[in-house]
Design a protein around this motif. Sequence first.
Motif, PDB file in Angstrom:
ATOM      1  N   PHE A   1      -7.150  -2.432  11.934  1.00 40.22           N
ATOM      2  CA  PHE A   1      -5.572  -2.646  10.910  1.00 40.22           C
ATOM      3  C   PHE A   1      -5.911  -3.529   9.779  1.00 40.22           C
ATOM      4  O   PHE A   1      -5.868  -5.031  10.323  1.00 40.22           O
ATOM      5  CB  PHE A   1      -4.882  -2.152  12.086  1.00 40.22           C
ATOM      6  N   ILE A   2      -5.341  -3.292   8.619  1.00 41.38           N
ATOM      7  CA  ILE A   2      -5.483  -4.614   7.725  1.00 41.38           C
ATOM      8  C   ILE A   2      -3.633  -4.251   7.113  1.00 41.38           C
ATOM      9  O   ILE A   2      -3.374  -3.216   6.504  1.00 41.38           O
ATOM     10  CB  ILE A   2      -6.655  -3.772   6.901  1.00 41.38           C
ATOM     11  N   LEU A   3      -3.376  -6.042   6.817  1.00 42.46           N
ATOM     12  CA  LEU A   3      -2.309  -5.887   6.325  1.00 42.46           C
ATOM     13  C   LEU A   3      -2.556  -6.660   5.139  1.00 42.46           C
ATOM     14  O   LEU A   3      -3.704  -7.932   5.129  1.00 42.46           O
ATOM     15  CB  LEU A   3      -1.383  -6.202   7.624  1.00 42.46           C
ATOM     16  N   GLU A   4      -2.202  -6.217   3.984  1.00 41.14           N
ATOM     17  CA  GLU A   4      -2.426  -7.028   2.978  1.00 41.14           C
ATOM     18  C   GLU A   4      -1.096  -8.130   2.222  1.00 41.14           C
ATOM     19  O   GLU A   4      -0.378  -6.866   2.303  1.00 41.14           O
ATOM     20  CB  GLU A   4      -2.995  -6.694   1.955  1.00 41.14           C
ATOM     21  N   ILE A   5      -0.374  -9.008   2.203  1.00 38.55           N
ATOM     22  CA  ILE A   5       0.856  -9.879   1.394  1.00 38.55           C
ATOM     23  C   ILE A   5       0.480 -10.073   0.140  1.00 38.55           C
ATOM     24  O   ILE A   5      -0.592 -11.116  -0.296  1.00 38.55           O
ATOM     25  CB  ILE A   5       1.926 -10.567   2.686  1.00 38.55           C
TER      26      ILE A   5
ATOM     27  N   GLY B   1      -6.943 -12.655  -7.239  1.00 39.37           N
ATOM     28  CA  GLY B   1      -5.618 -10.746  -6.781  1.00 39.37           C
ATOM     29  C   GLY B   1      -4.508 -11.411  -6.688  1.00 39.37           C
ATOM     30  O   GLY B   1      -4.271 -12.999  -6.392  1.00 39.37           O
ATOM     31  N   PRO B   2      -3.455 -10.630  -6.174  1.00 39.74           N
ATOM     32  CA  PRO B   2      -2.353 -11.282  -6.167  1.00 39.74           C
ATOM     33  C   PRO B   2      -2.049 -10.717  -4.395  1.00 39.74           C
ATOM     34  O   PRO B   2      -1.087 -11.638  -4.046  1.00 39.74           O
ATOM     35  CB  PRO B   2      -1.519  -9.956  -6.687  1.00 39.74           C
ATOM     36  N   ILE B   3      -3.314 -11.233  -3.913  1.00 40.35           N
ATOM     37  CA  ILE B   3      -2.692 -11.019  -2.313  1.00 40.35           C
ATOM     38  C   ILE B   3      -3.288 -12.683  -1.745  1.00 40.35           C
ATOM     39  O   ILE B   3      -3.452 -13.083  -2.386  1.00 40.35           O
ATOM     40  CB  ILE B   3      -4.170  -9.868  -1.483  1.00 40.35           C
TER      41      ILE B   3
END
Length: 364
Positions: free
Chosen positions: A360-364, A291-293
């Motif tokens: 808390f979830i962050l995806e780049i 995937g793009p993450i």
Amino acid sequence: MTGEKILIVDDEPNNFDIIEAQLLREKYELSYASSGIKALQRLPLFQPDVILLDVMMPDMDGVEVCQKIKSDPLWSHIPIVAVTALNSKQDMARCLEGGADDFISKPVGGIELRARIRSMLRIKQQYDTLQKQRDALAEMLKLREEMSHMIVHDLRNPIACIIFAGELLKEENTLSELNQKKVERIVNCGHRLQALTNDLLVMAKLESGHLVLHRNTINFCQLAHQTIVDFEPIASQKKIILVPEIPLTRKAVDLDANLFRRVLDNLLSNAIKFSPNNSVVRLRVEYPKNGPIQVRVRISDQGHGVSKELQEIIFQKYAVGSLVEGIEQIGLGLAFCKMIVEAHGGQIFVEDNQPKGATFILEI
């Protein structure tokens, strides 16, 4: 002349003459267009207050003209009266669905025509009044926002002076232990104010589209490790254990390291602040294979958690979670995080941390 402008669109010039005679007493300013294409070309030149639009026209019928006018934000507010020889309910419904505000059947009667135009002019006047109020409000809000940004910007110098003076006082050997603690508190509060003003300025630049990201290829794991190390003294005050779940890899990620470090600072600070004493806060870094993450970060606490309702709004400016006694909540930290993460093309959200707390979830 009253000043109101009426645009009459009809492929038959005789129909214009009839309408002109019926409206003669009203002293409107009239303009004529013999086709839908000419009517669209006439709009910016004449800028009518009401349009009388014939439905049955060659090339481009009135419904199509109406749809084009109503789909343009510049002209969509102009009331349109469909003038039609069609009498079936289906035909009338088609006119209204096309965007017409009213309709009148041929042959056009003078009394009915004048009444419908007056009705449309009242609608236009109400719209114009409302638009002026909106413009005035928007201007006031813009001025207030600009003043707020100026004040925040001007606060940086006195805050820097407070921190500098506090640091000098800390070096004084003549201070008592109690005064030394007070000076340390002043310096710490100064740093908090400095961080808050910097965040507000970054948010202002993001909202105005003037923020430039200084992307570099960095070792994200190293950034996460350093964040944990810097927050361990703060966590130890509440006997909170910081658990890093960070893989041993040098995999690089492309982002603005300074801004992203402030995102991690905000999230980890919140996790510690809202966690009870003797609990655990985890920072987990993942590198999805497909995937793009590029990287996914999870910061979990064992606090009160975030309700389903609050999860929808918690990242909005000035939105706060459940009020907790003794904990200051301004509602800008998570909004700042969201702006920075989205500026990087990523996303941030919150989930329940089972059996208790929030993740808390962050995806780049």
